[in-house]
Motif scaffolding. Structure first.
Motif, PDB file in Angstrom:
ATOM      1  N   HIS A 130       0.829  -1.206   0.000  1.00 17.09           N
ATOM      2  CA  HIS A 130       0.000   0.000   0.000  1.00 17.09           C
ATOM      3  C   HIS A 130       0.865   1.259   0.000  1.00 17.09           C
ATOM      4  N   GLY A 131       2.006   1.195   0.696  1.00 16.65           N
ATOM      5  CA  GLY A 131       2.929   2.325   0.665  1.00 16.65           C
ATOM      6  C   GLY A 131       3.488   2.557  -0.723  1.00 16.65           C
ATOM      7  N   VAL A 132       3.843   1.472  -1.425  1.00 14.75           N
ATOM      8  CA  VAL A 132       4.329   1.593  -2.800  1.00 14.75           C
ATOM      9  C   VAL A 132       3.238   2.193  -3.687  1.00 14.75           C
ATOM     10  N   TRP A 133       1.985   1.809  -3.460  1.00  9.83           N
ATOM     11  CA  TRP A 133       0.871   2.374  -4.233  1.00  9.83           C
ATOM     12  C   TRP A 133       0.817   3.891  -4.050  1.00  9.83           C
ATOM     13  N   ASN A 134       0.937   4.354  -2.819  1.00 10.54           N
ATOM     14  CA  ASN A 134       0.896   5.798  -2.573  1.00 10.54           C
ATOM     15  C   ASN A 134       2.090   6.515  -3.187  1.00 10.54           C
ATOM     16  N   GLY A 135       3.259   5.874  -3.169  1.00 12.90           N
ATOM     17  CA  GLY A 135       4.414   6.459  -3.849  1.00 12.90           C
ATOM     18  C   GLY A 135       4.189   6.563  -5.343  1.00 12.90           C
ATOM     19  N   ALA A 136       3.615   5.515  -5.939  1.00 18.17           N
ATOM     20  CA  ALA A 136       3.313   5.543  -7.377  1.00 18.17           C
ATOM     21  C   ALA A 136       2.255   6.585  -7.697  1.00 18.17           C
ATOM     22  N   ALA A 176       1.868   9.364  -6.126  1.00 22.48           N
ATOM     23  CA  ALA A 176       2.552  10.664  -6.085  1.00 22.48           C
ATOM     24  C   ALA A 176       3.289  10.936  -7.388  1.00 22.48           C
ATOM     25  N   VAL A 177       3.863   9.889  -7.979  1.00 25.88           N
ATOM     26  CA  VAL A 177       4.534  10.044  -9.282  1.00 25.88           C
ATOM     27  C   VAL A 177       3.523  10.481 -10.340  1.00 25.88           C
ATOM     28  N   LEU A 178       2.360   9.839 -10.352  1.00 19.47           N
ATOM     29  CA  LEU A 178       1.332  10.189 -11.342  1.00 19.47           C
ATOM     30  C   LEU A 178       0.831  11.614 -11.126  1.00 19.47           C
ATOM     31  N   LEU A 179       0.597  11.988  -9.860  1.00 19.95           N
ATOM     32  CA  LEU A 179       0.085  13.328  -9.577  1.00 19.95           C
ATOM     33  C   LEU A 179       1.107  14.414  -9.896  1.00 19.95           C
ATOM     34  N   THR A 180       2.388  14.056  -9.819  1.00 19.31           N
ATOM     35  CA  THR A 180       3.438  15.041 -10.098  1.00 19.31           C
ATOM     36  C   THR A 180       3.648  15.236 -11.588  1.00 19.31           C
ATOM     37  N   LEU A 181       3.697  14.136 -12.348  1.00 19.71           N
ATOM     38  CA  LEU A 181       4.010  14.212 -13.773  1.00 19.71           C
ATOM     39  C   LEU A 181       2.776  14.237 -14.666  1.00 19.71           C
ATOM     40  N   GLY A 182       1.663  13.729 -14.156  1.00 18.85           N
ATOM     41  CA  GLY A 182       0.470  13.600 -14.993  1.00 18.85           C
ATOM     42  C   GLY A 182      -0.093  14.890 -15.552  1.00 18.85           C
ATOM     43  N   PRO A 183      -0.232  15.954 -14.748  1.00 14.13           N
ATOM     44  CA  PRO A 183      -0.841  17.178 -15.287  1.00 14.13           C
ATOM     45  C   PRO A 183      -0.096  17.756 -16.485  1.00 14.13           C
ATOM     46  N   LEU A 184       1.232  17.757 -16.455  1.00 18.31           N
ATOM     47  CA  LEU A 184       1.997  18.313 -17.567  1.00 18.31           C
ATOM     48  C   LEU A 184       1.874  17.437 -18.807  1.00 18.31           C
ATOM     49  N   ILE A 185       1.892  16.121 -18.629  1.00 19.60           N
ATOM     50  CA  ILE A 185       1.726  15.221 -19.777  1.00 19.60           C
ATOM     51  C   ILE A 185       0.353  15.402 -20.397  1.00 19.60           C
ATOM     52  N   ALA A 186      -0.669  15.510 -19.544  1.00 18.53           N
ATOM     53  CA  ALA A 186      -2.022  15.713 -20.062  1.00 18.53           C
ATOM     54  C   ALA A 186      -2.127  17.015 -20.839  1.00 18.53           C
ATOM     55  N   ALA A 187      -1.499  18.064 -20.304  1.00 22.58           N
ATOM     56  CA  ALA A 187      -1.591  19.385 -20.937  1.00 22.58           C
ATOM     57  C   ALA A 187      -0.843  19.435 -22.269  1.00 22.58           C
ATOM     58  N   THR A 188       0.286  18.734 -22.368  1.00 23.04           N
ATOM     59  CA  THR A 188       1.135  18.853 -23.570  1.00 23.04           C
ATOM     60  C   THR A 188       0.920  17.754 -24.593  1.00 23.04           C
ATOM     61  N   ALA A 221       4.633   8.636  -0.098  1.00 22.31           N
ATOM     62  CA  ALA A 221       4.110   9.694  -0.965  1.00 22.31           C
ATOM     63  C   ALA A 221       5.072  10.879  -1.094  1.00 22.31           C
ATOM     64  N   PRO A 222       5.613  11.422   0.017  1.00 23.49           N
ATOM     65  CA  PRO A 222       6.579  12.520  -0.151  1.00 23.49           C
ATOM     66  C   PRO A 222       7.789  12.118  -0.979  1.00 23.49           C
ATOM     67  N   LEU A 223       8.221  10.848  -0.859  1.00 20.75           N
ATOM     68  CA  LEU A 223       9.350  10.366  -1.659  1.00 20.75           C
ATOM     69  C   LEU A 223       9.018  10.423  -3.147  1.00 20.75           C
ATOM     70  N   GLY A 224       7.785  10.046  -3.480  1.00 20.48           N
ATOM     71  CA  GLY A 224       7.363  10.114  -4.880  1.00 20.48           C
ATOM     72  C   GLY A 224       7.321  11.532  -5.405  1.00 20.48           C
ATOM     73  N   TYR A 225       6.853  12.456  -4.566  1.00 16.23           N
ATOM     74  CA  TYR A 225       6.796  13.857  -4.987  1.00 16.23           C
ATOM     75  C   TYR A 225       8.189  14.422  -5.269  1.00 16.23           C
ATOM     76  N   VAL A 226       9.169  13.990  -4.472  1.00 16.90           N
ATOM     77  CA  VAL A 226      10.520  14.517  -4.629  1.00 16.90           C
ATOM     78  C   VAL A 226      11.253  13.846  -5.793  1.00 16.90           C
TER      79      VAL A 226
END
Length: 449
Positions: free
Chosen positions: A224-230, A232-244, A351-356
């Motif tokens: 479950h921790g790995v899920w939250n880290g993943a 965070a990766v999607l939430l960090t990179l996803g908006p820019l990929i969606a926009a571009t 999650a913070p690790l994924g954001y960083v």
């Protein structure tokens, strides 16, 4: 004899309060992002405010679990609702004043984060105290459904408030929702057996002993921790990929709304399907989160990415009620808040690790690398729990009438409480709602958020 959780007066009060406060909370993230961006024009300022809420929450969660077990969980939840109501009202007034102070908002966010650390561990004990037997899975599914509906409607509500009255009103609404939740909790009546006096260290060690004594539990928490880290990766990179690459900001909005809809559908499914092996089924459903990560890495067409996110979040919605019910079923009532606090701590810590790491890895190797790495990790870890004997077996013997498979809790000095153990936290006026025809060792049922 009631056959629906909402027929129980205690759970009905808890459900209404949780639903209202969840809706208020769901409107806050979008309003906060817009308010801080308008006031400062800096993403770093938003990160500061979010960090002020997250860091104290993670640090104090184990202490919050001890307090939830040592004192009346209802009173702890009521007090923290009042604190969060005041914190959110303060932020709302700051924003409505026209000249918000970033240090003031950050400080209020820290206060709210501290209160959340003490509030989150009380959620599961309160459900366990107000609902018993086969109704418990339905109760957790109802709460999961309410959460999904709130996530679906919260952003729309935030947008309506932000563009008609201003973002400050979203915080005023959230504060009012916490105040209403506190008022409802004040009417809730559950029995509480005071714990014997002991040190904080002993309480923490005892709670951790309960966690590590069950292989199905601690291995699932890693997944479950790995899920939250993943995530965070999607939430960090996803908006820019969606926009571009997927057609603009509207693609990201569609993706997040599809996720909220999937969460709602998954919660509804959990209450109806009732899998024989709930831990295994929930973890395999969680492994579906690799799909949207792969879709964004390719990137797939926008409709495919949106559908993948809906399926992935349906897996989360399916897991949550099952996990909450299994935890409430398997752990002794006197340790439930501490166990839940460790659950939240281990689940959220990545999650913070994924954001960083996500933006650093994207800058070094491109966006595809961290997305594919996260997809591989979340699929491997969540599906890999099937190799753990306790995960595979949990629920199988209970379905055959022999009760769930679990290791005894060594810290408590006795096996985990079963249905035949009297639950002292059961509301007085609802002690007769238990179905007498239900087998004693199956009267406590299914899982997490």
């Amino acid at each position: 004899m009631t056959r629906h959780p909402l027929g129980l007066s205690g759970f009905r009060l808890l459900f209404i309060g949780r639903t209202v406060s969840t809706l208020g909370d769901a409107a806050v993230p979008a309003a906060l992002a817009i308010a801080i961006t308008r006031a400062t024009g800096s993403s770093a300022a938003l990160a500061l405010v979010l960090g002020c809420a997250m860091v104290p929450k993670l640090l104090l969660l184990p202490v919050g679990g001890v307090i939830g077990d040592r004192f009346d969980a209802r009173l702890v939840a009521l007090a923290t609702d009042l604190v969060r109501a005041l914190a959110q009202l303060f932020v709302g007034l700051e924003l409505l004043g026209g000249h918000p102070s970033l240090p003031h908002i950050a400080a209020a966010s820290a206060v709210g984060g501290i209160a959340s650390a003490f509030a989150m561990p009380t959620a599961s004990p309160l459900v366990a105290a107000t609902v018993r037997g086969e109704l418990r899975l339905r109760a957790n599914a109802l709460l999961g459904t309410a959460t999904g509906a709130a996530r679906l409607g919260g952003p729309a509500l935030a947008g309506l408030l932000v563009y008609t009255a201003g973002p400050g009103w979203a915080f005023v609404l959230d504060g009012a929702s916490f105040a209403l939740s506190a008022a409802l909790l004040s009417r809730l009546r559950v029995d509480h057996v005071p714990a014997e006096p002991r040190s904080l260290r002993r309480d923490l060690v005892e709670g951790w002993s309960e966690v590590r004594s069950r292989d199905w539990y601690w291995t699932s928490l890693i997944a479950h921790g790995v899920w939250n880290g993943a995530s965070a990766v999607l939430l960090t990179l996803g908006p820019l990929i969606a926009a571009t690459r997927l057609g603009g900001d509207g693609a990201w909005v569609a993706l997040t709304q599809a996720g909220a809809a999937g969460l709602l559908v998954g919660s509804l499914a959990a209450g109806r399907l009732r899998p024989r092996r709930p831990v295994l089924a929930g973890n395999l459903a969680l492994a579906l989160f690799g799909l949207p990560l792969i879709a964004l890495a390719l990137p797939a067409p926008a409709p495919v990415a949106v559908a993948a996110q809906a399926v992935a979040m349906a897996g989360l919605g399916f897991l949550n009620p099952l996990w909450e019910t299994v935890v409430q079923q398997d752990f002794p009532p006197g340790t439930l808040a501490r166990v839940t606090s460790y659950d939240w701590l281990l689940s959220l810590a990545a999650a913070p690790l994924g954001y960083v790491l996500a933006p650093l890895a994207a800058e070094a190797w491109g966006e595809r690398a961290p997305l594919l790495a996260a997809a591989g990790l979340v699929t491997l870890c969540c599906a890999g729990t099937a190799a753990v004997p306790g995960v595979r077996r949990y629920g199988a013997r209970a379905a055959a009438g022999a009760g769930p498979v679990t290791a005894p809790g060594p810290a408590a000095g006795r096996p985990p409480a079963r249905a035949q153990d009297r639950n002292p936290a059961l509301p007085r006026d609802e002690a007769r709602t238990q179905d007498p025809a239900l087998p004693r060792d199956e009267a406590r049922a299914g899982i997490k958020s």
